[in-house]
Design a protein around this motif. Structure first.
Motif, PDB file in Angstrom:
ATOM      1  N   ASP A  21       9.661   6.370   1.298  1.00  0.00           N
ATOM      2  CA  ASP A  21       9.607   7.753   0.812  1.00  0.00           C
ATOM      3  C   ASP A  21      11.032   8.178   0.519  1.00  0.00           C
ATOM      4  OD1 ASP A  21       6.767   8.501   1.052  1.00  0.00           O
ATOM      5  OD2 ASP A  21       7.092   8.074   3.169  1.00  0.00           O
ATOM      6  N   ARG A  62       7.810   7.572  -4.165  1.00  0.00           N
ATOM      7  CA  ARG A  62       7.190   6.769  -3.106  1.00  0.00           C
ATOM      8  C   ARG A  62       6.846   5.404  -3.664  1.00  0.00           C
ATOM      9  NH1 ARG A  62       1.911   5.903  -0.959  1.00  0.00           N
ATOM     10  NH2 ARG A  62       1.900   5.760   1.316  1.00  0.00           N
ATOM     11  N   THR A  87       6.408   1.100   3.489  1.00  0.00           N
ATOM     12  CA  THR A  87       6.416   2.234   2.563  1.00  0.00           C
ATOM     13  C   THR A  87       7.814   2.826   2.506  1.00  0.00           C
ATOM     14  OG1 THR A  87       4.136   2.767   3.163  1.00  0.00           O
ATOM     15  CG2 THR A  87       5.360   4.455   1.993  1.00  0.00           C
ATOM     16  N   ASN A 130       2.828  -3.746   6.988  1.00  0.00           N
ATOM     17  CA  ASN A 130       2.731  -2.567   6.125  1.00  0.00           C
ATOM     18  C   ASN A 130       4.132  -2.039   5.885  1.00  0.00           C
ATOM     19  OD1 ASN A 130       1.696  -0.454   4.663  1.00  0.00           O
ATOM     20  ND2 ASN A 130       1.232   0.809   6.443  1.00  0.00           N
ATOM     21  N   THR A 165       5.317   1.330  -2.353  1.00  0.00           N
ATOM     22  CA  THR A 165       4.724   0.518  -1.292  1.00  0.00           C
ATOM     23  C   THR A 165       4.745  -0.966  -1.631  1.00  0.00           C
ATOM     24  OG1 THR A 165       2.524   0.840  -2.249  1.00  0.00           O
ATOM     25  CG2 THR A 165       3.205   2.381  -0.530  1.00  0.00           C
TER      26      THR A 165
END
Length: 443
Positions: free
Chosen positions: A211, A282, A209, A207, A284
């Motif tokens: 920000d 953001r 991500t 995973n 991903t």
């Protein structure tokens, strides 16, 4: 509706205290500090104190910034999220007017701080937290301190600090830094990104991500209109056209005009006073991890576990990771551990076993790009090693900061003044910083 606001030093000394309603219990600041310092919940478990808790019939809400504790209490049923937002905005106002957020800066500017509190909060009710609007009502001059000397040492602090950006807002007057007047027209732009990544034991990304935000602080005279251009191949929202930079979502500051954003990725705005965030975003998608982590755990004897953590920096050789910290939790039956120096000759390395928290801690001051280091440790157990003990080793976590590098490839192509005369020549400073928010590898 707030009853009291106070600022405490890391030692528990009360630096600022403002009672708005007179219903706050006596010694509230001392009671708050003792509760935070020796926190335990209803079940007796210790740990870090939450941002909101109750002592009797009084609710305390607090945030920690630059080593200082900014807190308030209330006997009323206040919204915790609203109160936390208010505290963060008050901290921002203090930093804008003092230039740097530190214990020395607040102590030297206590008159200015109390004047700001009188304008921001009235009888416990929030009024306004806009730095630009407060300028018309604040008359005290800030007492400047050296930002480099008062910077709180932290592993997550900026590795390449700029003391110039720690000036207070101009307020129509020239700032004084180190006894010299600074009349430069300057604007500072920081592209900050925080990574959250989870790796499998084999090093594959599970995973990921990002920000990020574009943060700006302007010292331009006359408050001119600015134009900031981003990547032309920037795509917002999944399922759209192909682009080198794809953002899942983003939001802009209220001063930004988006007339030319769709066609040319151009932002136009009049910068407000103080520090503000132009853009939050953001993403991903699949992106290149700056560090790869490969842990290995072997049982060398019935009472010994060998741990090897291979970390490879997959950033360009011209960049480096600063203040890298690798943490490896140990089993509950750990009796002791010994750590060896990392392979590869890391700059400013260290290794230690934290017995109180049962963690192996490896540190590297400067982790050069394109280099890999192996960190080794031997864990001694007080009982025979079992499958459960092996599972309690890990997960491995990393904290780091990479200056002048960002993972999303979002770039500021140019920053211009809309109507610029030849005599008006501002200084533009653009920095890129990547930090770890949660960087974990399973064992």
């Amino acid at each position: 509706m707030l009853s009291q606001f106070f600022v405490l030093s890391p030692r528990g000394d009360t630096i600022i205290s403002k009672d708005f309603r007179g219903d706050s219990p006596q010694g509230a600041a001392e009671a708050f500090f003792r509760k935070v310092k020796f926190w335990s919940n209803d079940k007796g478990a210790s740990g870090a104190a939450p941002p909101v808790f109750r002592v009797g019939d009084v609710t305390y809400v607090w945030v920690k910034k630059s080593g200082l504790m900014f807190a308030c209490n209330s006997r009323f049923n206040c919204s915790p999220s609203m109160t936390l937002e208010l505290l963060n905005r008050v901290v921002k106002v203090f930093k804008d007017y003092c230039g740097v957020l530190s214990e020395e800066a607040i102590r030297k500017n206590f008159i200015l701080i109390y004047e700001l509190l009188d304008e921001v909060i009235d009888f416990g009710y929030p009024q306004g937290t806009s730095t630009e609007n407060l300028k018309a009502f604040v008359y005290n001059e800030p007492v400047l301190v050296d930002a480099q000397k008062t910077r709180v040492p932290s592993l997550s602090a900026k590795t390449t600090p700029s003391t110039s950006v720690h000036k207070p807002i101009a307020g129509g007057k020239s700032s004084v830094m180190g006894g010299a007047r600074s009349d430069k027209n300057e604007i500072f732009v920081d592209i900050l990104e925080r990574l959250t990544m989870l790796f499998s034991p084999s090093g594959a990304v599970v995973n990921s991500t990002i920000d990020g935000c574009i943060q700006m602080k302007s010292y331009l005279s006359g408050n001119p209109e600015l134009r900031l251009a981003l990547n032309e191949d920037l795509v917002v929202g999944k399922g759209g056209a192909y682009g080198a930079v794809v953002l899942d979502d983003c939001n802009f500051h209220e001063c930004v005009r988006l007339d030319d954003f769709e066609s040319s990725r151009l932002l136009s705005f009049l910068p407000p006073e103080g520090e503000f965030v132009v853009l939050n975003y953001r993403c991903t998608g699949d992106f290149r991890a700056p560090f790869r982590v490969l842990p290995q755990i072997e049982e060398s004897s019935p009472f010994t576990i060998d741990v090897v953590v291979l970390v490879r920096a997959e950033i360009p050789e011209t960049n480096y990771g600063g203040n890298v910290v690798i943490t490896v939790p140990c089993p509950r039956t750990t009796a002791g551990a010994s750590c060896g120096p990392p392979s590869g000759g890391a700059i400013g390395h260290g290794a230690d076993y934290d017995a109180a928290n049962r963690k192996l801690v490896f540190t590297v001051k400067k982790f050069q790009g394109g280099v890999e280091h192996a960190f080794r440790a031997k864990i001694t157990l007080s009982a025979v090693c079992t499958a459960q003990a092996r599972k309690e080793v890990g997960p491995v976590s990393l904290t780091f900061e990479i200056p002048m590098y960002n993972v999303s490839n979002l770039q500021v192509k140019y920053l211009r003044i809309a109507e610029q005369s030849k005599a008006y020549n501002p200084y533009r400073w653009v920095r890129y910083v990547t930090r770890s928010s949660s960087y974990v590898c399973r064992c």
